[in-house]
Scaffold this active site. Sequence first.
Site, PDB file in Angstrom:
ATOM      1  N   LYS A 158       0.799  -1.238   0.000  1.00  0.00           N
ATOM      2  CA  LYS A 158       0.000   0.000   0.000  1.00  0.00           C
ATOM      3  C   LYS A 158       0.831   1.288   0.000  1.00  0.00           C
ATOM      4  O   LYS A 158       0.476   2.268   0.654  1.00  0.00           O
ATOM      5  CB  LYS A 158      -0.958   0.020   1.202  1.00  0.00           C
ATOM      6  CG  LYS A 158      -1.988  -1.083   1.189  1.00  0.00           C
ATOM      7  CD  LYS A 158      -2.847  -1.107   2.413  1.00  0.00           C
ATOM      8  CE  LYS A 158      -2.131  -1.715   3.598  1.00  0.00           C
ATOM      9  NZ  LYS A 158      -3.014  -2.101   4.682  1.00  0.00           N
ATOM     10  N   ASP A 194      -5.766  -6.045  10.239  1.00  0.00           N
ATOM     11  CA  ASP A 194      -7.080  -5.391  10.265  1.00  0.00           C
ATOM     12  C   ASP A 194      -8.223  -6.352   9.927  1.00  0.00           C
ATOM     13  O   ASP A 194      -9.337  -6.210  10.443  1.00  0.00           O
ATOM     14  CB  ASP A 194      -7.121  -4.160   9.337  1.00  0.00           C
ATOM     15  CG  ASP A 194      -6.600  -4.416   7.930  1.00  0.00           C
ATOM     16  OD1 ASP A 194      -6.145  -5.543   7.656  1.00  0.00           O
ATOM     17  OD2 ASP A 194      -6.646  -3.491   7.099  1.00  0.00           O
TER      18      ASP A 194
HETATM   19  C1  BGC Z   1      -2.014  -5.895   3.552  1.00  0.00           C
HETATM   20  C2  BGC Z   1      -2.914  -6.670   4.475  1.00  0.00           C
HETATM   21  C3  BGC Z   1      -4.111  -5.839   4.875  1.00  0.00           C
HETATM   22  C4  BGC Z   1      -4.799  -5.268   3.661  1.00  0.00           C
HETATM   23  C5  BGC Z   1      -5.982  -4.385   4.031  1.00  0.00           C
HETATM   24  C6  BGC Z   1      -2.806  -5.301   2.416  1.00  0.00           C
HETATM   25  O1  BGC Z   1      -1.983  -4.471   1.649  1.00  0.00           O
HETATM   26  O2  BGC Z   1      -0.988  -6.700   3.044  1.00  0.00           O
HETATM   27  O3  BGC Z   1      -2.207  -7.097   5.609  1.00  0.00           O
HETATM   28  O4  BGC Z   1      -4.991  -6.637   5.610  1.00  0.00           O
HETATM   29  O5  BGC Z   1      -3.880  -4.529   2.915  1.00  0.00           O
HETATM   30  O6  BGC Z   1      -5.604  -3.306   4.792  1.00  0.00           O
END
Ligand code: BGC
Length: 453
Positions: A158, A194
């Site tokens: 992200k 989360d």
């Molecule tokens: C992460 C996860 C997370 C998801 C939603 C992803 O980029 O790797 O761990 O649950 O985003 O936030």
Amino acid sequence: MPSLVNMEVELAVKGFLIDQEKMVEVVERMTKELKMGLAKDTHPRAVIKCFVTYVQDLPTGKERGKYLALDLGGTNFRVLLVTLLSQTDIHITSKSYEFPSTLMTGTGKALFDFLAECLAEFCKENAVENDNLPLGFTFSFPLQQQGLSKGILVAWTKGFNCEGVVGKNVVQLLQEAIERRGDIRINTVAVLNDTVGTLMSCAFNHPNCRIGLIVGTGSNACYVEKTVNAECFEGYQTSPKPSMVINCEWGAFGDNGVLEFVRTTYDKVVDKVTPNPGKQTFEKCISGMYMGELVRLVVVEMIGRGAMFVGDSSQRIQQRWSFKSSYISDIESDGPGEYRSCNKVLHELGIIGSQEADKEALRFICEAVSSRSAKLCACGLVTIINKMNINEVVIGIDGSVYRYHPKYHDMLQFHMRKLLKPGVKFELVVSEDGSGRGAALVAATAVQSKPKM
Ligand code: BGC
């Protein structure tokens, strides 16, 4: 097909339109990958990692007490104080902190010092700095957990890319930053994804909740597996507890190339400009961080070919990431033949005086991107439900895409029904405050199970 949309635009979005046959294929491939993540011998080379979370108990509704929670991983960073008074009376005080974008790609030390600083400020404001409260740390990135309060960061996602954190225990990094300050007493008892917070929070009120889903900035799901199938858990054959929550980390599905048949040239362009090219393939087709950019790329191509917004020049839309994913929700909120929200978006982008046909085309592109997202998400959920082999389940969901897109819920439900075996019942429920309430519930589990360890 809307008559106002020209052939050029129709052709451009064709790649986003996945039919039932392709969806069935996605489920098939994903099932294989999910099983590989769970099994000990294939786990090291699996792309869907299916991490063990060490959460083995769903809430009973009897959890009580005062907990702190940190929430890192979406667009905001939050600190929360959660008091579980009764099943219906939960008191939450929280504060969102502006997260300087430079921190996302700075050093790990700067990141954890910032978290500790916000935490200290929050604790002082709420006069709990000396209470040694248990803290649940919602850290929404792929973690290889080695216990409820130990998690090694596998990779950033992200848009985060802080130096010196991959391969480290993030709980320790947080605890060290707290100790460096020396002005608060906190006990980090649990680290959680989360999705797990979302599952726990929903399960507190819906005892049949077995899946937690996030469709927000990122995308991922967790589910309740039989402990005996969680082979990467050292006690999988001996644990007295029958269940283990598995953090699928489904965002990485496709990183080995098995999703190429649903990807477009636009997906490849987006992927190239992210800090993690080649990674999080499934997530990049689904989540809010990328959807807007996908739409923008199609629009820019259409402008270049003279197929949209002819005569309207906009500098802004030429800039990377300028088309927010929330615009997709806005544009699709307008009723047929209406363009109120669309006009607002165009105004923000500096596109003035466009034709109705352009607005129709824009909506058409948004719909193509959001419906592919919902279809793929439906495939993911169906894969998990089939794997669990159950006939009834509640799915707790959070994230800005699911919450704010006007048709996401309906699309998800529609495609799941089409893919699931007849007779399988499911309910999609918005889960409130997973990273607050959910984190407190996991922290409560940790505190309760401590004396027995
Ligand atoms: C992460 C996860 C997370 C998801 C939603 C992803 O980029 O790797 O761990 O649950 O985003 O936030």
